[in-house]
Design an enzyme around this catalytic site. Sequence first.
Site, PDB file in Angstrom:
ATOM      1  N   TYR A   1       0.852  -1.191   0.000  1.00 30.77           N
ATOM      2  CA  TYR A   1       0.000   0.000   0.000  1.00 30.77           C
ATOM      3  C   TYR A   1       0.885   1.237   0.000  1.00 30.77           C
ATOM      4  O   TYR A   1       1.692   1.445   0.903  1.00 30.77           O
ATOM      5  CB  TYR A   1      -0.897  -0.036   1.231  1.00 30.77           C
ATOM      6  CG  TYR A   1      -2.016   0.998   1.292  1.00 30.77           C
ATOM      7  CD1 TYR A   1      -2.128   2.030   0.374  1.00 30.77           C
ATOM      8  CD2 TYR A   1      -2.981   0.928   2.283  1.00 30.77           C
ATOM      9  CE1 TYR A   1      -3.158   2.954   0.436  1.00 30.77           C
ATOM     10  CE2 TYR A   1      -4.029   1.845   2.365  1.00 30.77           C
ATOM     11  CZ  TYR A   1      -4.098   2.863   1.437  1.00 30.77           C
ATOM     12  OH  TYR A   1      -5.120   3.780   1.512  1.00 30.77           O
ATOM     13  N   CYS A   2       0.766   2.084  -1.053  1.00 30.13           N
ATOM     14  CA  CYS A   2       1.481   3.354  -1.141  1.00 30.13           C
ATOM     15  C   CYS A   2       2.984   3.128  -1.019  1.00 30.13           C
ATOM     16  O   CYS A   2       3.573   2.395  -1.806  1.00 30.13           O
ATOM     17  CB  CYS A   2       0.954   4.323  -0.097  1.00 30.13           C
ATOM     18  SG  CYS A   2       1.586   6.009  -0.265  1.00 30.13           S
ATOM     19  N   LEU A   3       3.631   3.720  -0.033  1.00 27.14           N
ATOM     20  CA  LEU A   3       5.063   3.536   0.162  1.00 27.14           C
ATOM     21  C   LEU A   3       5.407   2.072   0.390  1.00 27.14           C
ATOM     22  O   LEU A   3       6.482   1.604  -0.009  1.00 27.14           O
ATOM     23  CB  LEU A   3       5.526   4.399   1.338  1.00 27.14           C
ATOM     24  CG  LEU A   3       6.983   4.320   1.776  1.00 27.14           C
ATOM     25  CD1 LEU A   3       7.917   4.517   0.615  1.00 27.14           C
ATOM     26  CD2 LEU A   3       7.259   5.352   2.849  1.00 27.14           C
TER      27      LEU A   3
END
Length: 606
Positions: free
Chosen positions: A341-343
């Site tokens: 998720y994301c980073l």
Amino acid sequence: MADQEKPEVPDIRLPDPELVRRTMTDIAERSQRILLGWLKRQGQSKTEAGLPSASAADPLNIGGAFLEMTTKLMSNPARLMQAQLGLWQDYMTLWQNTTRRMMGIDSEPVIEVDPKDRRFKDGAWRDNEIFDFIKQSYLLSARFVQEVVRDVDGLDPKVAQKVDFYSRQFVDALSPSNFVLTNPEVLRRTVETGGENLLKGLTNLLTDLERGRGNLRIRMSDAEAFRMGETIATTPGQVVWQTPLMQLIQYDPSTPQVLKRPLLIIPPWINKYYILDLRAKNSFVRWAVAQGHTVFMVSWVNPDEDLATKDFEDYMSEGILPALDAIEKATGEKAINAIGYCLGGTLLTATLAWMAVKKDKRIKSATFLVTLIDFSEAGELGVFIDEQQIQALEEKMSKRGYLEGSEMAQTFNMLRANDLIWSFVVNNYLLGNEAFPFDLLYWNSDSTRMPAAMHSFYLRNMYQQNRLVEPGGVTLKGVPIDISLVNLPIYMLAAREDHITPWKSTYRGLKSLKGSKRFVLAASGHIAGVVNSPESGKYSHWVASSTPEEADDWEAGATEMAGSWWPDWQRWVSRLAPETVPGRTPGSDAAPVIEAAPGSYVKVCA
């Protein structure tokens, strides 16, 4: 002579004198404590820092950007004059229309409010001629400012982006909805309460200043309404492994049979993992468990100065890799599905490239949720990434060993200032309301720190230099990596209104990876587009049968589907490995239970 009729006196409530006395006494005492504490800290910081540097005077490097913009603007005075004449013409039309309305004659607005703009939702902004004039006057001025700064010829794209962004911050701050005398809802509340709303608002303001030790930390949600492991992060499970950087949670099964291949979720460490396990009704973790997954969740530590030297590669070697080892010890399975998720997705990409060099094939499929891989067009966060700003940030982090979570949260909030800053200024300080208990906003305020070495590496190698997509551009644990070696089934989710990872930029990252690919576009933004339970019936998503080279071509061939993207992902991932086994109890002799979920790492406050 008949008595003349006396004019009707409006019923204005006067505040309770005792309440005013007590409130003002409390405000005076608290204000003095806040001011003295702030002055003391300023003296300490100046003693430690010595003479202020240029970066300290302008850490966001705004002055240079606006100086360059002004210089370019003045080189073409005719264009500026034309824009000013257009503004005056619009104002004359507005004056005429307002006069007509006061005479009872209908007239069309000179400028309409964006339907998504909630600042002017009160009916008086439309029905009252004066407030309608104030609103339209503001909108015309705002449009003038933003059009002028956007149309400057010869401006460097990065400078133009920064000027546009901070011009919007200025314009948003000056909205008439943010001031007592020009906000009809606030004026109405002030009359109704005899000004008690403003006293309460001032008390709320002081409370937020106290929480921030002199810096304003606006309450977005009622913190008392949530308890970790009781009202949020409640999916049953156990911590079965931990390193200095993470705890690994294995969740209890809720079905007799589960998919043989376990699922590892890697959240970002900019925030805490429980965004995917808020409450039962919107918990992706609980839902995935109910679909037959053996879910493992990485819960990152909230680092302090002792972890200042932890680097990006340490999040791989002390995060993802030991998690894979622990999953094998807990379940006996080497092959897993992974979600980043994301980073966390950026880290997953780099780790997959490192594993490809090492011939490690334990991760059999990768799901990327609102993840940037190619940072060439990183959206408005790029406003905060230039050499001067990074140097200023590194100077600040070097003194503490980490980046304060509240500083990163403030950056993200600025991307949506009207929704995440000014709406709370009006609600909390002008209307005098208490913060509403909202799980997403509670999580958003539960910020985390980041190690100095890791954050500097991430900003420079990803956002500033975009080296992840370069073969050999990034080295992890002595191994130059090449993400084009990543070859496995890929599911990539983006969000149409994402201000943090723009969807076309996430799509661009697909080009660097091999394997079968499925791209899905969710409605809404970076959080709501992801955390969208099928039960909510909210937000649609778009799918397509192929992933052409360009995002625009994908969009042209995409079909909108009602509701959440979660079932689409479940169909995709379950087809990859449909074999099932009996439900697995968390832990094993090789990976014994340490403590109950949500664990202790997530409870550490910034």
